[in-house]
Scaffold this motif. Structure first.
Motif, short mmCIF file in Angstrom:
data_model
loop_
_atom_site.label_atom_id
_atom_site.label_comp_id
_atom_site.label_asym_id
_atom_site.label_seq_id
_atom_site.Cartn_x
_atom_site.Cartn_y
_atom_site.Cartn_z
N UNK A 99 0.80 -1.22 0.00
CA UNK A 99 0.00 0.00 0.00
C UNK A 99 0.84 1.27 0.00
N UNK A 100 2.02 1.23 0.62
CA UNK A 100 2.80 2.46 0.76
C UNK A 100 4.18 2.38 0.12
N UNK A 101 4.50 1.27 -0.53
CA UNK A 101 5.83 1.16 -1.14
C UNK A 101 6.95 1.14 -0.12
N UNK A 102 6.71 0.58 1.05
CA UNK A 102 7.71 0.57 2.11
C UNK A 102 8.92 -0.29 1.72
N UNK A 103 10.05 0.02 2.30
CA UNK A 103 11.28 -0.75 2.09
C UNK A 103 11.94 -1.01 3.44
N UNK A 104 12.62 -2.11 3.54
CA UNK A 104 13.30 -2.47 4.78
C UNK A 104 14.63 -1.73 4.84
#
Length: 635
Positions: free
Chosen positions: A617-622
């Motif tokens: 949903x938010x294009x998160x990355x680790x």
């Protein structure tokens, strides 16, 4: 008749009497013999090493007339002709000494240079000696540059300074530079013995050794201290009075401190420090003496052959050799570093003796056995908290979980406020964030319970079938800047271990033994590293054979400590270590286990439904390096 101090009475009057400056004497003697004379000389060095003395001897060599008045330029001035006697007395008209510390302006230099146009009156050469030349102003230096570069053939310049870095390079390039070195304590002691013998003053060798060390390379300081010691000792130089005069610490105190530190005896360390305080001995001098002794100990430890050559008649050398055997090499290096840095910390302490005590106790805090002793002292106290540990056990069955099922009743009155569209905000990107206004008033006046129904939908929709969630690839966020790739590699520990690992039957046994020794804190520091990096090759009864890859780990002290730890634990009485290829060691096993824990931790995080939803949903990355596995139980 007034008394003439030793530093002036025994000032060398020719090159043969010069002490400790053979490199300068040889160069000047050869130049005088071949008459290859430069027009400007620059003598540099610390105080009291002979700069002014060399200048006067050079002036006598250039102007000596010999006993019969027919002599010429020589490297051995006679000392009896009129020129030699006048230069020694400081009244030779063609030899001018200018103190640049008090005559540093351009006017003084110009008045000196005005004399350069006149030929010598009584001698063969005019000699201008400028002492502490670095004190001259820039204008004064500029005023003398031309004359210094091309003086008349009868003029010689001699410059002396303790700080050649402050002399302009334009002056340095016009001079022959000679660096007079600080004198070794042995050289100073030998010269003091000759002077006192000529003065018929009895002196103990140890007293002379103390004076030579206190002079710090300066012969003038050594002779001045000798004058003071003669007055202090009423015509005799004995060790105890000289030590009290200098405030030096008796080496017996130093040996006592180092011996107590080697044995881990904190009580003796504190008592000795209090003794130093009671006698008013310098704490800085104590650390300095300890540094000297520790340096000699480190040399004996690095070169054991020198210990066998120690003179049995030298009590100090024997004591130092004994301490070198008692203290491990790594502790010697640590204590030496602490003594060096501790001298700078004395000024920050409440008083210097408190600072000295803390510096000495710091080694005891870092000794390998200190952690074990501290753990044994503290072990009874932590053993009590596990008893109340069962108290948290009732927490899982406590009524805490009950209120969560009871939460649904409150939503009953909230149902009118939250209409049907409420479940749809599972997709945060499409649903409007604020709820629609109703007749009761704006949303900020609503009860907090109105927003509780939005929280459960966030988690239930996030837990569908696992196969559906894992299908989304999780991206790793690169760090900004030019160092993106190196830092990403450094922070992602889930990579294959470079060292090969081949399990062996002896490796299982050795791994268990090493874990047992480390847990009991029987091995630390270099000994622990030796155990972790080694492979158990064979066991022949009570004799074990280990193999390491690096020769630096196979040190006699570390090997003996490991053998003692194994013997104390009841495993082996004899230990041999060879250098070779290692395929199974505790360190490699630990690395493989750590890599596996890291890999599993990354898989758990990447497959977590909430992480998947944030990515979708938010294009998160680790963030690199943000995943850390939990330590294994019992670690």
């Amino acid at each position: 008749m007034s008394y003439l101090v030793l530093a002036r009475k025994y000032r060398p009057r020719n090159f043969t009497e010069m002490v400790g400056q053979e490199h300068v004497v040889q160069a000047l003697s050869n130049a005088l013999q071949t008459q290859r004379l430069h027009h400007a000389y620059l003598f540099t060095g610390t105080r009291g090493v002979g700069k002014t003395t060399v200048s006067r001897i050079l002036a006598k060599s250039l102007n000596c007339l010999g006993p019969d008045g027919q002599g010429g330029i020589t490297d051995q001035p006679c000392g009896v002709c009129q020129a030699c006697r006048d230069i020694d007395a400081g009244r030779f008209v063609d030899y001018t000494e200018l103190d640049a510390a008090s005559n540093r302006g351009v006017d003084e230099v110009q008045s000196l240079l005005e004399q350069a146009v006149y030929k010598p009156v009584a001698g063969r050469f005019k000699v201008f000696m400028i002492d502490e030349v670095h004190m001259l102003t820039n204008t004064a230096f500029n005023a003398m540059l031309k004359t210094l570069e091309e003086p008349p053939e009868y003029l010689k310049f001699v410059l002396a300074t303790t700080d050649p870095q402050k002399v302009p390079v334009t002056v340095l390039s016009r001079c022959l530079q000679f660096n007079l070195r600080p004198m070794a304590p042995e050289t100073v002691q030998q010269h003091l013995g000759a002077v006192l013998q000529a003065e018929s003053v009895p002196a103990e060798p140890q007293a002379l050794r103390l004076l030579a060390r206190a002079a710090r390379g300066s012969m003038r300081d050594a002779l001045s201290l000798t004058d003071q010691a003669i007055a202090f000792g009423n015509g005799r130089l004995e060790e105890e009075p000289v030590r009290r005069m200098l405030g030096s610490v008796d080496r017996s105190h130093v040996f006592s401190l180092i011996g107590a530190l080697a044995e881990g005896d904190g009580r003796t360390v504190v008592d000795t420090a209090e003794t130093l305080r009671a006698h008013g001995l310098s704490a800085a001098s104590t650390l300095e003496e300890m540094s000297v002794v520790l340096q000699r100990m480190a040399v004996l430890q690095a070169v054991p052959q020198m210990a066998a050559a120690v003179d049995a008649a030298d009590a100090e050398a024997v004591a130092i050799a004994r301490l070198a055997e008692a203290m491990p090499a790594d502790e010697t290096q640590l204590l030496y570093s602490l003594c060096l840095h501790g001298r700078a910390e004395l000024g920050l302490a409440p008083d210097e003796y408190a600072g000295l005590t803390m510096v000495l106790l710091r080694l005891l805090a870092f000794k390998p056995g200190a952690a074990t002793a501290a753990a044994e002292k503290k072990s009874p106290k932590p053993a009590e908290p596990p008893a109340p540990a069962p108290a948290p056990a009732p927490l899982p069955p406590s009524p805490a979980p009950e209120p969560r099922p009871a939460a649904p009743p409150p939503p009953a009155p909230v149902a009118p406020v939250a209409p049907e569209p409420v479940p749809e905000p599972a997709s945060y990107g499409n649903a409007p964030m604020p709820p629609p206004l109703d007749a009761d008033g704006p949303p900020w006046e609503a009860d907090e319970r109105d927003y509780e129904p939005e929280l459960p939908p966030a988690s239930p929709p996030a837990r569908p079938d696992a196969a559906e969630v894992v299908a989304i690839p999780v991206r790793v966020q690169p760090e900004p800047g030019p160092r993106t790739q190196p830092r990403a590699e450094a922070f992602v520990p889930g990579r294959p271990v470079p060292a090969s690992f081949t399990p062996t039957q002896e490796g299982e046994v050795w791994y268990a033994v090493v874990r047992e020794l480390i847990a009991a804190e029987a091995i630390t520091a270099l000994v622990r590293e030796l155990a972790l990096q080694s492979q158990l090759v064979a066991r022949d009864g009570r004799h074990w054979m280990l193999r390491v890859e690096r020769e630096s780990l196979n040190q006699p002290v570390s090997r003996e400590r490991l053998r003692a730890a194994l013997a104390q634990a009841g495993h082996a009485d004899a230990l041999s270590v060879e250098v070779g290829v290692v395929i199974d060691s505790p360190a490699r096993r630990n690395a493989v286990a750590a890599a596996e824990r890291q890999r599993r931790a990354e898989e758990i995080i990447e497959s977590d439904p909430f992480v998947q939803q944030m990515v979708r949903d938010f294009g998160a990355k680790i963030v690199p390096g943000s995943i850390r596995p939990l330590p294994p139980q019992g670690a």
